[in-house]
Scaffold this motif. Structure first.
Motif, PDB file in Angstrom:
ATOM      1  N   UNK B  54      56.179  78.914  53.776  1.00 14.99           N
ATOM      2  CA  UNK B  54      56.065  77.458  53.946  1.00 14.99           C
ATOM      3  C   UNK B  54      55.239  77.101  55.174  1.00 14.99           C
ATOM      4  N   UNK B  58      51.959  74.942  54.843  1.00 13.40           N
ATOM      5  CA  UNK B  58      51.886  73.694  55.604  1.00 13.40           C
ATOM      6  C   UNK B  58      50.673  73.684  56.538  1.00 13.40           C
ATOM      7  N   UNK B  61      48.151  72.525  54.404  1.00 10.65           N
ATOM      8  CA  UNK B  61      48.613  71.394  53.596  1.00 10.65           C
ATOM      9  C   UNK B  61      47.784  70.129  53.718  1.00 10.65           C
ATOM     10  N   UNK B  62      47.529  69.647  54.956  1.00 10.41           N
ATOM     11  CA  UNK B  62      46.795  68.380  55.058  1.00 10.41           C
ATOM     12  C   UNK B  62      45.300  68.533  54.759  1.00 10.41           C
ATOM     13  N   UNK B  64      43.464  71.237  52.511  1.00 11.07           N
ATOM     14  CA  UNK B  64      42.790  71.924  51.398  1.00 11.07           C
ATOM     15  C   UNK B  64      42.143  70.944  50.421  1.00 11.07           C
ATOM     16  N   UNK B 111      50.121  74.313  45.056  1.00 11.57           N
ATOM     17  CA  UNK B 111      50.390  73.693  46.356  1.00 11.57           C
ATOM     18  C   UNK B 111      51.377  72.542  46.211  1.00 11.57           C
ATOM     19  N   UNK B 112      51.113  71.661  45.242  1.00 16.19           N
ATOM     20  CA  UNK B 112      51.895  70.422  45.168  1.00 16.19           C
ATOM     21  C   UNK B 112      53.271  70.613  44.532  1.00 16.19           C
ATOM     22  N   UNK B 115      57.046  73.519  46.136  1.00 20.78           N
ATOM     23  CA  UNK B 115      58.233  73.128  46.894  1.00 20.78           C
ATOM     24  C   UNK B 115      59.097  72.100  46.180  1.00 20.78           C
ATOM     25  N   UNK B 343      46.172  67.109  63.150  1.00 24.32           N
ATOM     26  CA  UNK B 343      47.152  68.154  62.804  1.00 24.32           C
ATOM     27  C   UNK B 343      46.842  69.458  63.541  1.00 24.32           C
ATOM     28  N   UNK B 345      48.397  70.863  66.083  1.00 24.31           N
ATOM     29  CA  UNK B 345      49.507  71.593  66.690  1.00 24.31           C
ATOM     30  C   UNK B 345      49.811  72.900  65.952  1.00 24.31           C
ATOM     31  N   UNK B 347      52.032  75.700  64.253  1.00 27.55           N
ATOM     32  CA  UNK B 347      53.274  75.616  63.492  1.00 27.55           C
ATOM     33  C   UNK B 347      54.056  76.918  63.631  1.00 27.55           C
ATOM     34  N   UNK B 351      59.474  74.530  62.690  1.00 27.09           N
ATOM     35  CA  UNK B 351      59.042  73.209  62.232  1.00 27.09           C
ATOM     36  C   UNK B 351      59.381  72.937  60.771  1.00 27.09           C
ATOM     37  N   UNK B 352      59.852  73.958  60.087  1.00 26.20           N
ATOM     38  CA  UNK B 352      60.182  73.774  58.674  1.00 26.20           C
ATOM     39  C   UNK B 352      61.574  73.178  58.570  1.00 26.20           C
ATOM     40  N   UNK B 353      61.706  71.964  58.044  1.00 26.52           N
ATOM     41  CA  UNK B 353      63.028  71.326  58.007  1.00 26.52           C
ATOM     42  C   UNK B 353      63.920  71.958  56.938  1.00 26.52           C
TER      43      UNK B 353
END
Lengths: 512, 364
Positions: B54, B58, B61-62, B64, B111-112, B115, B343, B345, B347, B351-353
């Motif tokens: 994940x 992630x 994620x923002x 691709x 990807x979508x 999860x 984005x 930062x 990971x 950071x994975x909730x």
């Protein structure tokens, strides 16, 4: 079947499938952006939950629209390479504009929207969904100007040196009179589709809340505890964390119904204008839509017909006198040309060119398809409008919507999104089938546009691949869509807070 | 400048943008089962594997989706600027392109949708789609460009439309040794680029593992890249393409060195420039042809007026497209660049909730 027939079927399958997702993307992005904006302005948690709830459904749908859209761009080169050679000078430009101006906008900002919760300032975050929406609308504009050019070629000439069509006036292509009515027609139909979807989703939840045992409705979950995972339909949903879901869904149903109703007025007005433009630039399409073989003045509108519609045995059971004259020319006694006359006219007109004629060309589309798709489109649209009126009426009062309890509501709610959704499909099938046998009206017959090198086997392989893949993906998409639909807005957690101070270890609101 | 030449350059720029950007997300996709695998044993390892995957997904994620649009724009621009090229290429490479399209479709949904299900089987099914969907294009784009540069059997044919150029080979004639080396070059370059991107974007174990793997993958990539670029230059090189090939080789080695000493930012810049220079070398070697013919010199698609089959669109279309490209390309680059900053930062699995954080080996 030869490569031509297979390529045509493939285009139909991939395009109709792709266009199931496009109108939802266009319309729903606006509704999600609206909810997001409402949340930023009011900080009402219910607005946040609806934003995220509809946003999830939006993403599930967007993914499939995106994935199937890739095929569309390459298909012109793969299956229709001679079409691309012949008219690519004009047709390619709107496609390139679409990619450069709109695909980037949609794709970049959907990434920011999805992953931006709590990480970018709230107002900016809400604005990204509006940017996505603007991207979808502009995208429709460019692709429709390409399509409108096929219906009514303008702003071009045939280069005598190489025999290819070349651009002479790009503004004329973008402001083609077919485009000026087709674009608002498609956009309003997209809003109608998304409105219908939101209306149906909300009614489904309202009915679920109304049919639950009253005792269950008042159970309060512990403060802050997520309320999902209590079985399908989330029986605990009535009151959690202060949000009144019944009222939230009632308002959402009204939002959906108002969007549908207003949009459907737009669809009707633009559809009427489109009929008049069509009668002018594609009289054969209008004649085929009506099964009119002999020129008539005044011409009646046929609501229902049986027989083969091939001009001999057709029986028009219900007819409205003069209505076709009005739809075509805005005058109840105007003359509407029949198929036979137009055919004779075209035979003389296009006799000289190898690209537009040979002895076998009939210039007539397949009439039953044109006739029925036109009627089904209109009928489904009217059902959508009727449903929005009904919804506005039953949701007018706050409180328990007991009226939704009868079983027939269940089926009415399920059918609702399909009225505009399938109306779109039939509309496109009509538009494209009604243009046959032309790829570009008066310029290029469809059969000369197919890839000359590509074998029937290659097209068959790709058609089987797409059909199986699209079929499997439809099952997955519907399954996921229903799963998240059932969970509803109750499933969403607390709104995030944006802060400038970075907490390095704070978990992200959204991750894959 | 001749607008056809400008458009040749712009299309090269679009492909460069595509490979430099989607190159790393292809790499991340392919590395999912490798770098996603936890070092821990037992149940802790299973949970950690899922968290690592994940984090990897992630990280891209923002981005691709925006990266992929460079391909769609390259396709659309080829249609708008060189319709004969667009038609001949996409019709000619039919089955290879079909394979790429299928790969890209299942990858998007991987990807979508990955999860959005709860079972391990659901996730592992989509993981396979992501790997397949990243591997096939990473390999086949190299094969395709190898064939374009090397030349394919094109012939002139006449029909109702007049003269046109068409591909006279088959799917299997695309699988020649030169093109396959091209495919392996893009495959390993993208794997390296992806590993370095992960080293740059993550922290803890994944960063460490990605860095170590990047060095190994980079060595293989360097080998294939040198063979492919030298071979390309021997086939149809010029001074420019030799220089660019040299730049690609030097920056790849510099990237690997930077990666080795933990300077991931510079390493990423290095592989970025490597891919940029390598693709630029291919286009430079190709110029002024766009698709050379091995069968008939008259069927070579070209933008030169003195030989072959002229491939460019009309002056008016090129002029309009030039205006649009010059205004909008900088805007696109600006807002897409802004998202990378937004984005930026690093990971970690923390950071994975929805999962408790595992012990992290965070480096200084």
């Amino acid at each position: 079947m030869d490569a031509l027939e297979l390529a045509r079927w493939q285009f139909a399958i991939t395009t109709v499938y792709h266009f199931l997702f496009v109108p939802i993307t266009i319309g729903l992005s606006a509704i999600v952006a609206g909810y997001h904006t409402a949340w930023v302005r009011t900080h009402n948690p219910a607005m946040y939950k609806m934003t995220r709830f509809l946003g999830k459904l939006f993403i599930i749908n967007f993914a499939l629209g995106l994935a199937t859209g890739i095929v569309q761009e390459f298909q012109f080169g793969m299956n229709w390479s001679d079409y691309s050679r012949m008219v690519g000078d004009i047709f390619g430009a709107p496609l390139a504009f679409e990619a450069l101006l709109t695909f980037f906008l949609e794709s970049v900002f959907i990434g920011v929207w999805v992953f931006g919760w709590g990480r970018i300032p709230e107002k900016l975050h809400a604005a990204t969904m509006w940017l996505v929406h603007i991207g979808t609308v502009l995208s429709a504009f460019f692709i429709l100007s390409a399509n409108s050019w096929m219906q009514n070629p303008v702003g071009y000439h045939i280069n005598p040196d190489n025999g290819r069509a070349e651009l002479t006036d790009f503004v004329a292509v973008l402001t083609n009179k077919v485009q000026l009515v087709a674009f608002p027609h498609v956009i309003t139909a997209a809003y109608m589709t998304a409105g219908g979807l939101v209306m149906a989703i909300s009614l489904w939840h309202l009915r679920r809340l109304s049919t639950q045992a009253p005792a269950l409705e008042t159970i309060e979950t512990e403060a802050g505890a997520p309320s999902h995972g209590k079985g399908r339909g989330g029986a605990h949903a009535a009151i959690t964390d202060g949000t009144n879901y019944r009222e939230t869904y009632r308002k959402a149903a009204r939002v959906g119904a108002i969007v549908t109703l207003v949009a459907s007025l737009g669809v009707i007005v633009t559809g009427d204008l489109q009929g008049k433009v069509m009668t002018q630039v594609q009289p054969m399409k209008m004649a085929a839509a009506e099964g009119v073989y002999q020129t008539e003045a005044p011409a009646p509108f046929s609501v229902f017909a049986t027989g083969n519609l091939e001009g001999t045995e057709a029986t028009h059971w219900i007819q409205v006198p003069g209505l076709l004259s009005y739809l075509g020319k805005g005058n109840f006694s105007a003359e509407i040309e029949g198929i036979n006359d137009i055919k004779a006219e075209y035979k003389t007109k296009y006799a000289d060119s190898a690209l537009t004629n040979d002895t076998t060309t009939e210039f007539t589309p397949y009439v039953p398809v044109a006739y029925w798709t036109f009627r089904i489109m209109i009928g489904l649209g009217m059902l959508g409008t009727a449903m929005s009126l009904l919804t506005l009426w039953i949701t007018r009062k706050k409180g328990d919507l007991k009226v939704l309890r009868p079983k027939w509501w269940h089926w009415a709610i399920i059918a609702t999104p399909f009225f505009p959704l399938l109306g779109n499909s039939f509309g496109w099938i009509f538009t494209e089938m009604g243009r046959q046998p032309w790829a570009v009206q008066g310029v290029l017959l469809t059969r000369f546009g197919v890839s000359p090198r590509t074998s029937a086997t290659e097209v068959l392989i790709s058609m089987i691949v797409y059909t199986l893949l699209y079929g499997a993906l439809a099952v997955v998409e519907v399954k996921l869509f229903l799963k998240y639909l059932r969970r509803g807005a109750e499933d969403i957690g607390e709104p995030p807070t944006y802060s400038h101070i970075d907490d390095e270890d704070r978990p992200l609101v959204y991750t894959y | 400048m001749d607008l056809a030449v400008l458009w040749f350059i712009l299309i090269a720029v679009l492909w460069i943008g595509y490979f430099c950007l989607e190159g790393f997300d292809f790499g991340v996709g392919m590395l999912l089962p490798v770098l996603g695998k936890s070092r821990l044993d037992g149940a802790a390892g299973v949970a950690d594997t899922e968290r690592r995957k994940r984090v990897m997904l992630t990280a891209i994620g923002p981005h691709w989706d925006g990266n992929e649009v460079w391909l769609l724009t390259a396709g659309g621009a080829t249609f708008a600027a060189f319709r004969e090229w667009y038609a001949t290429l996409f019709d000619g490479f039919y089955l290879a392109l079909l394979l790429i399209l299928v790969a890209l479709i299942v990858r998007v949904l991987g990807f979508e949708y990955r999860g959005k299900g709860e079972t391990a089987a659901w996730r592992s099914g989509w993981d396979k789609m992501i790997v397949f969907g990243s591997f096939i294009p990473a390999l086949l784009w190299g094969v395709a460009f190898g064939n374009i540069v090397r030349g394919t059997p094109l012939r002139i044919r006449e029909n109702e439309l007049g003269q046109g150029v068409e591909f006279a080979g088959s799917f299997f004639s695309l699988l020649n040794p030169f093109a396959l080396v091209g495919g392996l070059t893009t495959l390993f370059l993208f794997l390296t680029h992806g590993a370095i991107f992960l080293a740059l974007k993550t922290d803890g174990d994944i960063r460490h593992d990605a860095r170590a793997l990047a060095t190994k993958l980079g060595a293989v990539a360097a080998l294939f890249a040198v063979v492919f670029l030298v071979w390309t230059n021997l086939l149809r090189g010029n001074t420019g393409s030799w220089i660019l090939s040299g730049v690609a080789a030097v920056t790849l080695l510099a990237a690997l060195a930077a990666n080795h000493v933990g300077r991931e930012g510079w390493a990423f810049v290095g592989t970025f420039i490597t891919i940029l220079a390598a693709v630029a070398a291919l286009f430079t070697a190709l110029f002024p042809d766009v698709m050379p013919s091995t069968a008939d010199p008259n069927a070579t698609l070209t933008i030169a007026k003195d030989h072959g089959f002229y491939a460019a669109n009309s002056a008016l279309t090129l002029k309009i497209m030039t205006g649009a490209a010059l205004v909008f390309t900088p805007i696109v680059v600006a807002y897409q660049g802004w998202t990378y900053w937004m984005f930026r930062k690093r990971l970690t699995t923390k950071h994975i909730p929805g999962v408790s954080s595992a012990p992290e080996r965070v480096e200084a």
